[in-house]
Design a protein around this motif. Structure first.
Motif, short mmCIF file in Angstrom:
data_model
loop_
_atom_site.label_atom_id
_atom_site.label_comp_id
_atom_site.label_asym_id
_atom_site.label_seq_id
_atom_site.Cartn_x
_atom_site.Cartn_y
_atom_site.Cartn_z
N ASP A 85 0.83 -1.21 0.00
CA ASP A 85 0.00 0.00 0.00
C ASP A 85 0.86 1.25 0.00
OD1 ASP A 85 -2.29 -1.49 -0.01
OD2 ASP A 85 -2.66 -1.34 2.15
N CYS B 90 2.34 1.72 -3.43
CA CYS B 90 1.33 2.15 -4.40
C CYS B 90 0.82 3.56 -4.13
CB CYS B 90 0.16 1.17 -4.40
SG CYS B 90 0.58 -0.46 -5.08
N SER B 91 1.11 4.09 -2.93
CA SER B 91 0.65 5.44 -2.62
C SER B 91 1.33 6.50 -3.50
CB SER B 91 0.91 5.77 -1.14
OG SER B 91 2.31 5.86 -0.88
N ILE C 68 1.65 6.09 -6.70
CA ILE C 68 1.03 5.98 -8.02
C ILE C 68 -0.21 6.87 -8.04
CG2 ILE C 68 -0.03 4.41 -9.69
CD1 ILE C 68 1.55 2.14 -8.38
N LYS D 4 -5.02 3.18 -10.47
CA LYS D 4 -4.08 2.09 -10.20
C LYS D 4 -3.62 2.08 -8.74
CE LYS D 4 -2.21 1.70 -14.89
NZ LYS D 4 -0.98 1.81 -15.71
N GLN D 5 -3.74 3.20 -8.07
CA GLN D 5 -3.29 3.30 -6.69
C GLN D 5 -4.02 2.30 -5.79
OE1 GLN D 5 -4.24 6.75 -3.89
NE2 GLN D 5 -2.13 7.25 -4.49
N LEU E 203 -4.18 -1.86 -8.00
CA LEU E 203 -3.01 -2.73 -7.97
C LEU E 203 -2.92 -3.53 -6.67
CD1 LEU E 203 -0.49 -3.74 -9.40
CD2 LEU E 203 0.76 -1.75 -8.49
N PRO E 204 -3.06 -2.92 -5.49
CA PRO E 204 -3.05 -3.72 -4.26
C PRO E 204 -4.15 -4.78 -4.22
CG PRO E 204 -2.78 -1.41 -3.73
CD PRO E 204 -3.13 -1.48 -5.19
#
Length: 362
Positions: A17, A20-21, A23, A27-28, A31-32
């Motif tokens: 997480d 991805c933060s 991005i 997708k943020q 993706l997770p």
């Protein structure tokens, strides 16, 4: 070890997480969510290689398969060695004895002397969830936001640290739980959680009063807003650490070890079901209670932990290093833990005499 594996999964998820933060766009969060498919697929395919337990195979008359599994477990694949044959004979003897003398039904869990074990097992799982741990693990970002954190990256980083604390604080329990004992570990962990919850509530109240978010409250702890926010985050970590070495492992360990063998599978299904039902209730209500009560929720959780403390002290006997036969003796004794717990400190020789019919003397 099971609890440690769970904490590693949580930590890895929080780490993903955080990564991805950085991005932007959908997708943020997509993706997770998508990455969760990977371990699910791995589990799906590897479960086909998981052997049945020898006991299950013997109970279902697959003696040859049970011998092969025992050979892999005990003798590096050599199923014909005497040790494997002896263990197989003992398993078969035990199962035959249980079929002849003991019933294995869910109703047996509600009958004496198993009723007390069922109440304790389900109670442990219920109380574990109502420590509020999932309020902190799932909704810590909400708490961090209340404490002035605005960026997604800073909140995700604090949450990743939260997961790391959870992993690290579970290690002492893995190493020393059999030395410390279950009762002392739970009692100490509960007291620490109560203290840290109360401090967290006071810090949050002072911060919200200082920043004008809750004008009806007075500032109790005179610190700067930034210091109050950092101290609150540290209190979250300390609560998580206190849970990780106590209620985290013991909540699973105790229900798994207190039941007799012939009822263990059914008992664990009931206690685990209690865990997930309680988990569902806590997860569903926590965001609502946080939104309405803010710091008051942690006052309430400290009160619940106080009730847990009393229950553990009064009713949970010490079960470390006891055999199944000794466990039967323990739960035939007084329901008051402070009266029955000395049994766990008796020597094995004395316990064997007691199980043979010798009266317990004090």
């Amino acid at each position: 070890l099971q609890q440690w594996a769970i904490t590693w999964g949580i930590f890895i998820a929080f780490g993903i997480d955080y990564g991805c933060s950085f991005i932007s766009g959908p997708k943020q969060f997509r993706l997770p969510l998508g990455l969760q498919i990977v371990p699910s697929i791995i589990l799906l395919f590897t479960m086909s290689f998981m052997p049945y337990s020898p006991r299950w195979l013997v109970a279902h008359d697959h003696i040859s398969d049970a011998r092969q599994v025992l050979g892999r477990l005990r003798a590096q694949g050599h199923a014909g060695v005497p040790e494997v044959a002896e263990e197989l004979r003992l398993i078969h003897q035990t199962i035959v004895h249980e079929r002849e003398t003991k019933k294995s039904t869910y109703m047996e869990l509600l009958r004496f002397p198993n009723r007390r074990r069922t109440l304790l097992g389900c109670g442990m799982q219920f109380m574990q969830q109502f420590t509020g741990i999932n309020t902190l693990m799932l909704y810590a970002p909400t708490i961090f936001r209340y404490m002035g954190m605005g960026s997604v990256q800073s909140i995700a980083l604090c949450q990743a640290i939260n997961g790391l604390v959870n992993v690290s604080a579970t290690v002492p329990a893995i190493l020393w739980i059999d030395r410390w004992g279950r009762r002392p570990t739970l009692l100490v962990g509960t007291i620490l959680i109560i203290v840290f919850y109360l401090v967290l509530a006071l810090l949050m109240r002072s911060y919200m009063a200082l920043t004008g978010e809750d004008e009806g409250d007075a500032v109790i702890i005179n610190m700067s807003a930034r210091s109050l926010a950092l101290a609150s985050i540290c209190m979250v970590y300390l609560v998580v650490a206190s849970f990780a070495f106590s209620w985290g492992p013991c909540g699973w360990l105790i229900p798994s070890e207190i039941f007799p063998t012939h009822l263990r599978a059914k008992a664990n299904s009931v206690t685990t079901g209690t865990n997930w039902i309680s988990n569902f209730v806590v997860t569903l209500t926590s965001p609502l209670l946080l939104d309405v009560g803010h710091w008051r929720l942690f006052i309430a959780l400290s009160g619940i932990m106080g009730a847990n403390l009393v229950i553990i002290y009064l009713f949970l006997p010490e079960t470390k290093n006891l055999t199944l036969e000794e466990m039967d003796i323990l739960f035939m004794d007084s329901a008051w833990a402070f009266k029955s717990s000395p049994l766990s400190f008796l020597s094995s020789k004395k316990l064997r005499r007691l199980s043979a019919g010798t009266a317990l003397t004090t």
